[in-house]
Enzyme design. Structure first.
Site: not given
Length: 293
Positions: A16-17, A19, A21, A53
Site C-alpha cells: 500500500m502506498p 501517502l 489523498l 461517499y
C-alpha cells in the site's frame, strides 16, 4: 518525487502506498471539478485514494480516462472505501449491496481496501453518536461478511476505523482474517502512542487521517489548531518547509500511512527529501494531550 512509489506491506502481503489523498471534501455538485482534481492527482503520481461517499462516479470516470490514456494501470492504483455500520439486517446482504454499488460507480471489479467505520447500528432515524455501544451491531458478523467478499476477490484487504481495542480483539479472537489497517485520527496533539503500539504488536498498519486538520478528539487541549501552532511553525521554519509538510512527515516517520484532505497536492508530496531529527520527533510527541481508547 511521486508518492506512489513509497509503500508499506500489509499483513496479507499486499503493498500500500504510504501517502495518499482523501477525496471526501472535494465532493462537488460540479462533477467535472472532482474529475479534474483526480486526473491531476494521478498525473502528479498519486496512487492511493480514499474514495469517500458521493465522489465515486467522478473518481471512476477520472481513473477510466487515465487508464485509457495509458498513464496508469488498475493494478497501480490503491482504492479505499468505508462501510458505515449503521443499519439493521443481514450483514452479508448489506455489505454486498453497498460494495456492488461502489464498484459500479468506480468502474472497477475490485477494491484494494474496505474499512468498517462507526461499528454501531442505530435505530431508524437515530444518529450514530446516540448509540454508546455495539449492542445493535454484531461486529463479528460484519467482519465475517467482509471475509466472504475477500474470498470472492472483490476486496483485497479489510480494515477498521473508530473501533476500540476491545472491539478489535473480538475480531482477532473470532474471525479468520485479522484487520490489515486501523484508520484513526493522528497528529502531534493526538499521537495515539498506545493505540499505535497495540496495532504494531498485532501486525496492523495504522492509517492517519486529519494530520492537517483541527482536531476533533483533543478535549484536554486548550485549542487544537495543529496547522497554526507556533511550535509547528517554528520547526517548519528551521527545515524550510510548510507546517503541512512537517505534519505529514511527522506522521510518516511514525511508520504509518498518511491520507491528508488538503488540496495542496504538490506541496503534500514534497516530503520525501528531508528527515525530521529524533529530537524534533520527541519534541512533537510531547505535544500530545489525549489518547484514544
Amino acid at each position: 518525487m511521486p508518492p506512489g512509489i513509497f509503500k508499506v506491506k500489509l499483513n496479507n502481503g499486499l503493498e500500500m502506498p504510504v501517502l495518499g489523498l482523501s477525496t471526501g471534501q472535494y465532493v462537488s455538485e460540479n462533477k467535472k471539478e472532482t474529475y479534474d482534481f483526480i486526473t491531476h492527482a494521478i498525473d502528479l503520481g498519486y496512487r492511493l485514494f480514499d474514495c469517500t461517499y458521493g465522489s465515486e462516479e467522478a473518481i471512476g470516470d477520472a481513473i477510466r480516462e487515465k487508464i485509457i490514456q495509458g498513464v496508469v494501470h488498475r493494478k497501480d492504483l490503491f482504492l479505499v472505501t468505508k462501510f458505515e455500520c449503521n443499519s439493521h439486517g443481514p450483514a452479508l446482504q448489506l455489505v454486498e449491496s453497498t460494495l456492488t454499488a461502489t464498484l459500479k460507480k468506480l468502474q472497477t471489479t475490485y477494491l484494494d481496501l474496505c474499512i468498517i467505520r462507526c461499528p454501531v447500528a442505530t435505530e431508524k432515524g437515530a444518529k450514530l453518536e446516540d448509540s454508546e455501544s455495539d449492542q445493535y451491531c454484531d461486529i463479528v458478523e460484519m467482519w465475517n461478511a467482509m471475509e466472504i467478499l475477500c474470498m470472492r476477490h472483490l476486496i483485497k484487504a479489510i480494515g477498521v476505523s473508530t473501533l476500540s481495542r476491545e472491539q478489535i480483539d473480538r475480531i482477532l479472537n473470532k474471525c479468520t482474517k485479522p484487520p490489515q489497517v486501523n484508520y484513526v485520527e493522528c497528529h502531534p496533539f493526538l499521537n495515539q502512542s498506545e493505540l499505535r503500539k497495540y496495532c504494531e504488536d498485532k501486525g496492523i498498519v495504522v492509517i492517519h487521517y486529519c494530520p492537517l486538520e483541527e482536531s476533533r478528539n483533543t478535549d484536554n487541549c486548550d485549542g487544537a489548531d495543529v496547522i497554526n501552532d507556533s511550535r509547528i511553525k517554528e520547526i517548519a521554519g528551521r527545515y524550510r518547509k510548510t507546517p503541512e509538510q512537517i505534519l505529514i512527515k511527522y506522521s510518516l516517520q511514525l511508520g504509518n500511512v498518511v491520507i491528508p484532505k488538503k488540496k495542496n497536492l504538490m506541496e503534500n508530496m514534497n516530503v520525501f527529501d528531508f528527515w525530521l531529527a529524533p529530537e524534533d520527533m520527541s519534541y512533537m510527541n510531547s505535544f500530545s494531550c489525549n489518547e484514544s481508547r
